[in-house]
Design an enzyme around this catalytic site. Structure first.
Site, PDB file in Angstrom:
ATOM      1  N   ARG A   1      28.726  62.556  36.054  1.00  0.00           N
ATOM      2  CA  ARG A   1      29.524  61.435  36.146  1.00  0.00           C
ATOM      3  C   ARG A   1      31.105  62.094  36.578  1.00  0.00           C
ATOM      4  O   ARG A   1      31.407  63.111  36.044  1.00  0.00           O
ATOM      5  CB  ARG A   1      29.841  60.647  34.886  1.00  0.00           C
ATOM      6  CG  ARG A   1      28.629  59.789  34.540  1.00  0.00           C
ATOM      7  CD  ARG A   1      28.326  58.818  35.507  1.00  0.00           C
ATOM      8  NE  ARG A   1      27.202  57.899  35.383  1.00  0.00           N
ATOM      9  CZ  ARG A   1      25.897  58.248  35.873  1.00  0.00           C
ATOM     10  NH1 ARG A   1      25.826  59.168  36.664  1.00  0.00           N
ATOM     11  NH2 ARG A   1      25.095  57.425  35.558  1.00  0.00           N
TER      12      ARG A   1
ATOM     13  N   ASP B   1      28.569  67.155  42.417  1.00  0.00           N
ATOM     14  CA  ASP B   1      27.782  66.005  43.218  1.00  0.00           C
ATOM     15  C   ASP B   1      28.450  64.771  43.122  1.00  0.00           C
ATOM     16  O   ASP B   1      28.278  63.752  43.719  1.00  0.00           O
ATOM     17  CB  ASP B   1      26.403  65.994  42.719  1.00  0.00           C
ATOM     18  CG  ASP B   1      25.638  64.925  43.545  1.00  0.00           C
ATOM     19  OD1 ASP B   1      25.662  64.997  44.476  1.00  0.00           O
ATOM     20  OD2 ASP B   1      24.931  63.970  42.835  1.00  0.00           O
TER      21      ASP B   1
ATOM     22  N   GLU C   1      35.192  57.978  43.510  1.00  0.00           N
ATOM     23  CA  GLU C   1      34.467  57.892  44.701  1.00  0.00           C
ATOM     24  C   GLU C   1      34.491  56.435  45.025  1.00  0.00           C
ATOM     25  O   GLU C   1      34.851  55.527  44.343  1.00  0.00           O
ATOM     26  CB  GLU C   1      32.879  58.132  43.847  1.00  0.00           C
ATOM     27  CG  GLU C   1      32.605  59.500  43.812  1.00  0.00           C
ATOM     28  CD  GLU C   1      31.264  59.548  43.195  1.00  0.00           C
ATOM     29  OE1 GLU C   1      30.219  58.774  43.625  1.00  0.00           O
ATOM     30  OE2 GLU C   1      30.908  60.468  42.428  1.00  0.00           O
TER      31      GLU C   1
ATOM     32  N   HIS D   1      27.010  62.757  45.725  1.00  0.00           N
ATOM     33  CA  HIS D   1      26.359  61.921  44.900  1.00  0.00           C
ATOM     34  C   HIS D   1      24.838  61.771  45.077  1.00  0.00           C
ATOM     35  O   HIS D   1      24.423  60.513  45.045  1.00  0.00           O
ATOM     36  CB  HIS D   1      26.941  60.731  44.451  1.00  0.00           C
ATOM     37  CG  HIS D   1      27.073  60.062  43.027  1.00  0.00           C
ATOM     38  ND1 HIS D   1      27.549  59.390  42.620  1.00  0.00           N
ATOM     39  CD2 HIS D   1      25.745  60.194  42.176  1.00  0.00           C
ATOM     40  CE1 HIS D   1      27.359  59.040  41.214  1.00  0.00           C
ATOM     41  NE2 HIS D   1      26.087  59.476  41.116  1.00  0.00           N
TER      42      HIS D   1
END
Length: 316
Positions: A243, A267, A272, A290
């Site tokens: 996360r 990632d 975001e 992601h």
């Protein structure tokens, strides 16, 4: 007839299972600001990470009886509020574990052999500075025999540990819920090899790991910040496929710039879908957008499991 809005999509296998069971499944994405009106025509909704199902929305759609999350984390859903209104909330925590674990090692292999930087420079400089680049990337290391610290030892953390053990790595793991048991390596020919693993303290993981991989839910504060980086081995590497917000990104950049951290694989990101430009441009960070669960196999498993959960709920 029960109608489901798969607002962030669903694998064709899952859609087919639902339709075979008599459900109507719509997969056209409805914009967030139009969801309240659209959901008045549905009995349930499935989401991934893009669509938000918050209290305000739930108060406007009293007909919704189920929210399905295709994947693990449910940070984009007000789970407890939904359940307090009698709405079932289900997810698929096991379906994507291997895909996320393999991405962790994609980042690790990338970092230990400088691929993230080589892939940037070879197209521009490979024809004119080949020998200089060869020298620059000549100090790679192997993963075998090194220690990986895993923070968060749920399904994905354990799958990551299993891959690490298969590579001959040592595993240190931490979780709020201690674990003391076996992880099973599944080899060709149906051979299964149990390997004992038990969790240790977070401080031990931070201080003694060559690589650290995060597998925790969203937290109120970063799990790894300047204080934690200071306690790590010099040259440690960090991977986050869990996360955004679990690593202090400013502290990470400082640790990369000082050499305390040799490289990072990310990632997930703060803010975001607009990550920090300094993170995106850093030569010591391997980047993916992601995509931890974004494999064909994981999406098939997610779709099938989600369909089964929905069918089971409405057939009670």
């Amino acid at each position: 007839m029960i109608k489901i809005l798969a607002n962030d999509g669903i694998d064709p296998i899952g859609k087919a299972l639902l339709e075979k069971a008599g459900f109507v499944v719509d997969t056209e994405t409805v914009p967030q600001d139009q969801l309240a009106e659209a959901l008045k025509n549905y009995d349930g909704i499935t989401v991934r990470s893009a669509t938000k199902v918050r209290q305000e929305l739930l108060d406007q759609v009293p007909n919704i009886k189920l929210i399905g999350r295709g994947g693990v984390g449910m940070d984009n859903i007000d789970v407890e509020y939904a359940r307090s209104k009698g709405i079932a909330v289900v997810n698929t925590p096991a379906a994507s574990s291997l895909s996320v674990a393999e991405l962790v090692f994609a980042h690790l292999f990338t970092g230990v052999r400088f691929l993230q930087d080589a892939n940037r420079k070879m197209p521009a400089e490979g024809a004119t500075k080949f020998n200089a680049l060869k020298k620059a990337y000549a100090k790679g290391i192997e993963l075998r025999g090194k220690t990986i610290g895993i923070i968060g030892f749920g399904r994905i953390g354990r799958e990551t540990a299993t891959v690490a053990l298969g590579l001959g790595m040592n595993v240190l793991a931490y979780d709020l819920f201690p674990f003391d048991g076996n992880l099973t390596l599944n080899l060709q020919g149906g051979i299964q090899v149990p390997i004992p693993v038990k969790t240790v303290s977070l401080d031990e993981v931070i201080a003694n790991s060559d690589f650290i991989s995060l597998h925790t839910p969203f937290a109120d504060r970063p799990i790894l910040g300047a204080e934690e980086f200071a306690k790590m081995k010099d040259g440690v590497a960090v991977v986050n496929c869990s996360r955004g917000g679990t690593i202090d990104e400013a502290a990470l950049i400082a640790a990369l710039d000082s050499g305390k951290v040799s490289f990072a694989g990310l990632d997930v990101f703060d803010n975001e879908p607009t990550p920090n430009e300094a993170i995106l441009a850093h030569p010591k960070i391997s980047l993916t957008p992601h995509i931890g669960a974004a494999t064909n196999e994981a999406q098939e498993r997610i779709g099938a499991e989600l369909a089964s959960l929905i069918i089971e709920h409405f057939n009670k």
